[in-house]
Structures are given as structure tokens and as C-alpha cells.
Design a protein around this motif. Sequence first.
Motif, PDB file in Angstrom:
ATOM      1  N   SER A 189       0.828  -1.216   0.000  1.00  0.00           N
ATOM      2  CA  SER A 189       0.000   0.000   0.000  1.00  0.00           C
ATOM      3  C   SER A 189       0.864   1.269   0.000  1.00  0.00           C
ATOM      4  O   SER A 189       0.330   2.377   0.040  1.00  0.00           O
ATOM      5  CB  SER A 189      -0.935   0.006   1.221  1.00  0.00           C
ATOM      6  OG  SER A 189      -0.216   0.251   2.406  1.00  0.00           O
TER       7      SER A 189
ATOM      8  N   VAL B 269      -1.142  -6.759   3.924  1.00  0.00           N
ATOM      9  CA  VAL B 269      -1.136  -5.415   3.334  1.00  0.00           C
ATOM     10  C   VAL B 269      -0.023  -4.638   4.025  1.00  0.00           C
ATOM     11  O   VAL B 269      -0.116  -4.316   5.216  1.00  0.00           O
ATOM     12  CB  VAL B 269      -2.500  -4.713   3.505  1.00  0.00           C
ATOM     13  CG1 VAL B 269      -2.406  -3.280   2.948  1.00  0.00           C
ATOM     14  CG2 VAL B 269      -3.593  -5.488   2.812  1.00  0.00           C
TER      15      VAL B 269
ATOM     16  N   TYR C  64      -1.841  -2.439  -3.202  1.00  0.00           N
ATOM     17  CA  TYR C  64      -3.129  -2.179  -2.531  1.00  0.00           C
ATOM     18  C   TYR C  64      -3.474  -0.724  -2.767  1.00  0.00           C
ATOM     19  O   TYR C  64      -2.646   0.172  -2.538  1.00  0.00           O
ATOM     20  CB  TYR C  64      -3.028  -2.507  -1.034  1.00  0.00           C
ATOM     21  CG  TYR C  64      -4.363  -2.469  -0.293  1.00  0.00           C
ATOM     22  CD1 TYR C  64      -5.336  -3.438  -0.518  1.00  0.00           C
ATOM     23  CD2 TYR C  64      -4.613  -1.455   0.621  1.00  0.00           C
ATOM     24  CE1 TYR C  64      -6.544  -3.403   0.176  1.00  0.00           C
ATOM     25  CE2 TYR C  64      -5.826  -1.413   1.325  1.00  0.00           C
ATOM     26  CZ  TYR C  64      -6.790  -2.392   1.090  1.00  0.00           C
ATOM     27  OH  TYR C  64      -7.991  -2.358   1.761  1.00  0.00           O
TER      28      TYR C  64
END
Length: 201
Positions: A120, A192, A147
Motif C-alpha cells: 500500500s 497489506v 493495494y
Amino acid sequence: MPQQYPPDEFDDVTDSDRRGTHREKSARLGGVSSIVFVAIVVVVVALLGIAVVNIVNSGKAGTDRQSAISGDNGKSDSGKAGDKNGKSGKSSKKPSATKSTSKSPVAAVDKSENVQVLNSTTTAGMAARASEKLRDDGWSVSSTGNYGTPQDTTTVYYSSADLKPTAKALAKKLGTTKVEQSTQFATSVTVVLGSDYSDSQ
């Protein structure tokens, strides 16, 4: 004028000194009657005495018999009661339930579970490097990617409760403690990577 009767044998009876012959006979009869009466009274009294003795003995025997019966019943009842109480006392003592000291089995960590690693952050190649690190430790990484929403904290998502131990072990390997159950991802376990993640971890 008195009536005249022809002479008979009674006219020849001479006078005698004996008098009251009929009275003597009556006296003898009276004596016999007295003896018979006394005998009857004696017999009646004797019979009454025997009857009284029988009644007394019968009453005593009945009392003894009742006492014996009561004693037997009391003994039997108390014996049975004692046995019953004894048995009930033994049967009422149930073995104390042993408290189970064993805990519910903890699900094992499954490194063979397919793991997806998503990045992310804006740092390129972070997901690939993290995946390589996990494979070196024996984890099965099925895919990597990015992400869309930036995350501050690296989080491991798991799809079912039995995978929580696996998610925790994976988070520890990546230097984080945050795990969360979620079904938004295609794989059972998804990492993540957030801005807090460093390749040096």
C-alpha cells in the motif's frame, strides 16, 4: 257326729316313743341338698377361677406376642433403614468431577496456507522483497501486488477464525502485531504492507 270307719291294720299300731319320722326324712333331704349346693358352688367357683386364669394368661400372651412383633418390625425396619441409608449414603457420594485442566486445542500455524502480499506504500518492489523473505522462512506466498488505499500500519487479514494463529505468526515475522478477520480478499491470508514496514524488519 264323727263318721265311723270299719277297723283296719292301722288300728293295731301301738304307741311308740319315736316321733317326727317325716321330719327326720326332711332333715336328711335338706342335708343332701346343702351338700349338692355347696358342691355346685365349689365347681362354679373353680370354673370361674380357671376362666380368669385363662383370660389373664391369654392377655399376657397377646401382649408378649405384640411386643415380639413390634420388636421384630422395629429391628427389621431399622435394619432395612440402616441398609437403605447405608446404600443411599454410598450411592449419594458421587465421585467429584475432575476439573478439566486441558484447554481447547489451539489451531496450529499453517505455513502452507496460500498467502497474498500487497503493497500500500509508494515504495516500489516492497511486496516482492517481503514475499521473498516469507518464502525463505517456509511460507507459501501465492501472489503479490499493490493495494489501492495507503495504510499506515502493516496488517495481516485472515478469512476464518481457525487461521488467526497463522495470521499472528505471519504478522510477527513481518514485524507487526495487527491482525484482522476479513473476507474482502480472494486468498485466506493477505498481507497489506503499510508505511511502517521496512525491509530490514
